[in-house]
Design a protein around this motif. Structure first.
Motif, PDB file in Angstrom:
ATOM      1  N   HIS A 116       0.889  -1.234  -0.189  1.00 28.66           N
ATOM      2  CA  HIS A 116      -0.109   0.130   0.115  1.00 28.66           C
ATOM      3  C   HIS A 116       0.856   1.095   0.029  1.00 28.66           C
ATOM      4  N   PHE A 117       1.916   1.410   1.121  1.00 31.32           N
ATOM      5  CA  PHE A 117       2.461   2.499   1.024  1.00 31.32           C
ATOM      6  C   PHE A 117       3.610   2.492   0.321  1.00 31.32           C
ATOM      7  N   GLY A 118       4.605   1.601  -0.288  1.00 28.46           N
ATOM      8  CA  GLY A 118       5.579   1.663  -0.914  1.00 28.46           C
ATOM      9  C   GLY A 118       5.374   1.425  -2.555  1.00 28.46           C
ATOM     10  N   GLU A 119       4.434   0.587  -2.945  1.00 27.21           N
ATOM     11  CA  GLU A 119       4.461  -0.302  -4.531  1.00 27.21           C
ATOM     12  C   GLU A 119       2.742   0.721  -5.494  1.00 27.21           C
ATOM     13  N   GLY A 120       2.136   1.543  -4.481  1.00 23.34           N
ATOM     14  CA  GLY A 120       0.986   1.738  -4.759  1.00 23.34           C
ATOM     15  C   GLY A 120      -0.162   1.051  -5.377  1.00 23.34           C
ATOM     16  N   MET A 121      -0.619  -0.274  -4.591  1.00 24.74           N
ATOM     17  CA  MET A 121      -1.012  -1.526  -4.833  1.00 24.74           C
ATOM     18  C   MET A 121      -2.393  -1.045  -4.476  1.00 24.74           C
ATOM     19  N   ALA A 122      -3.608  -1.195  -4.819  1.00 28.18           N
ATOM     20  CA  ALA A 122      -4.704  -1.186  -4.399  1.00 28.18           C
ATOM     21  C   ALA A 122      -5.171  -2.113  -3.239  1.00 28.18           C
ATOM     22  N   LEU A 123      -5.262  -1.833  -2.171  1.00 27.24           N
ATOM     23  CA  LEU A 123      -5.837  -3.594  -1.015  1.00 27.24           C
ATOM     24  C   LEU A 123      -7.073  -4.021  -1.407  1.00 27.24           C
ATOM     25  N   ASP A 124      -7.840  -2.874  -1.923  1.00 24.69           N
ATOM     26  CA  ASP A 124      -9.350  -3.593  -2.386  1.00 24.69           C
ATOM     27  C   ASP A 124      -9.188  -4.416  -3.504  1.00 24.69           C
ATOM     28  N   ASP A 125      -8.527  -4.676  -4.453  1.00 25.43           N
ATOM     29  CA  ASP A 125      -8.827  -4.955  -5.560  1.00 25.43           C
ATOM     30  C   ASP A 125      -8.019  -6.761  -5.085  1.00 25.43           C
ATOM     31  N   HIS A 126      -8.383  -7.546  -5.426  1.00 22.46           N
ATOM     32  CA  HIS A 126      -8.576  -9.296  -5.302  1.00 22.46           C
ATOM     33  C   HIS A 126      -7.477  -9.916  -5.837  1.00 22.46           C
ATOM     34  N   GLU A 127      -7.177  -9.258  -7.560  1.00 19.74           N
ATOM     35  CA  GLU A 127      -6.443  -9.739  -7.901  1.00 19.74           C
ATOM     36  C   GLU A 127      -4.760  -9.182  -7.430  1.00 19.74           C
ATOM     37  N   VAL A 128      -4.657  -8.260  -7.099  1.00 18.57           N
ATOM     38  CA  VAL A 128      -3.435  -7.580  -5.858  1.00 18.57           C
ATOM     39  C   VAL A 128      -3.404  -8.777  -4.626  1.00 18.57           C
ATOM     40  N   LEU A 129      -4.655  -8.644  -3.287  1.00 19.54           N
ATOM     41  CA  LEU A 129      -4.669  -9.525  -2.674  1.00 19.54           C
ATOM     42  C   LEU A 129      -4.362 -11.024  -2.690  1.00 19.54           C
ATOM     43  N   GLN A 130      -4.950 -11.595  -4.322  1.00 19.15           N
ATOM     44  CA  GLN A 130      -4.460 -12.645  -4.439  1.00 19.15           C
ATOM     45  C   GLN A 130      -2.700 -13.059  -4.768  1.00 19.15           C
ATOM     46  N   ARG A 131      -2.131 -12.047  -5.349  1.00 21.26           N
ATOM     47  CA  ARG A 131      -0.726 -12.351  -5.108  1.00 21.26           C
ATOM     48  C   ARG A 131       0.007 -12.123  -4.562  1.00 21.26           C
ATOM     49  N   LEU A 132      -0.540 -10.314  -3.525  1.00 20.68           N
ATOM     50  CA  LEU A 132       0.616 -10.314  -2.384  1.00 20.68           C
ATOM     51  C   LEU A 132      -0.006 -12.180  -1.485  1.00 20.68           C
ATOM     52  N   SER A 133      -1.190 -11.777  -1.224  1.00 15.72           N
ATOM     53  CA  SER A 133      -1.089 -13.202  -0.128  1.00 15.72           C
ATOM     54  C   SER A 133      -0.436 -14.427  -0.236  1.00 15.72           C
TER      55      SER A 133
END
Length: 232
Positions: free
Chosen positions: A145-162
């Motif tokens: 969120h703070f360093g990479e500009g990723m949206a923490l409510d985007d399911h594709e993003v959450l899937q990848r981060l998880s």
């Protein structure tokens, strides 16, 4: 941070300190507090007697999902009546506070996000891998969120981060497609609000000693020592 038990002989008295840290995944001060609590535990005389539970709290549960709104713009709208300088000042203050904590804030990229689903995945991480995996998810989501500009409510993003944290991808997908762990998040929030908590971070030690806001490491160390004295 892993849960640890004392290595003292059973015949000796032992002190067990339980810290509950309520935080939001888009709160810079929550990240700062977690790092400082870890530093305080490392400096504490009996670090293995300390257990930390990361608890969920949404600063703005009604924030819309998506939209790509910059954090600075969101803060200006919510707290400054639309004055663009409000968000920039708030971000600058957070960056200044975190200078000594080796945390990266790229405010030009950070976007507003609803954190309910990310909190649910942190709960999943705790079930799958205990405090250590939940801590890893907490760290990865904050950094994204703070360093990479990723949206923490985007399911594709959450899937990848998880997946990067080591969570099972199929299990993550199933949770995101359901309401699993939602009640756990809500229960954390109800407990916090029952104590009058309205912002993060908030730390509760052994159910009675509390600190709110991001405090210096020495303050958290004093909290640990004070609770240890009371627990003997």
């Amino acid at each position: 941070m892993t849960e640890a038990m004392t290595d003292q002989p059973a015949a000796e008295s032992t002190t067990l300190i339980e810290l509950d840290l309520w935080s939001d995944l888009v709160c810079p001060y929550s990240w700062v507090a977690k790092r400082r609590i870890e530093a305080a535990i490392a400096a504490f005389e009996r670090p293995h007697d300390v257990t930390v539970r990361l608890r969920a709290f949404e600063l703005d549960p009604d924030v819309p999902v998506g939209g790509g709104v910059p954090v600075s713009e969101h803060l200006s709208t919510r707290y400054g009546g639309g004055d663009a300088g409000t968000g920039r000042l708030m971000n600058a203050k957070a960056s200044e506070e975190a200078q000594a904590d080796d945390l990266v804030f790229d405010w030009d990229r950070a976007v507003r996000a609803n954190t309910f689903d990310a909190h649910r995945l942190c709960a999943l991480a705790g079930e799958m891998g205990g405090p250590a995996l939940r801590s890893a998810a907490f760290e990865r989501f904050h950094a994204a969120h703070f360093g990479e500009g990723m949206a923490l409510d985007d399911h594709e993003v959450l899937q990848r981060l998880s997946a990067e944290c080591g969570l099972d991808e199929r299990r993550v997908a199933a949770v995101l497609a359901s309401d699993e762990y939602g009640e756990q998040v809500r229960a954390d929030e109800r407990e916090a609000r029952s104590m009058g908590v309205t912002s993060t971070p908030f730390v509760l030690a052994n159910g009675y000693a509390a600190l709110s806001g991001a405090k210096p490491v020495d303050d958290y160390l004093a909290l640990l020592r004070g609770v240890a004295t009371q627990s003997v």
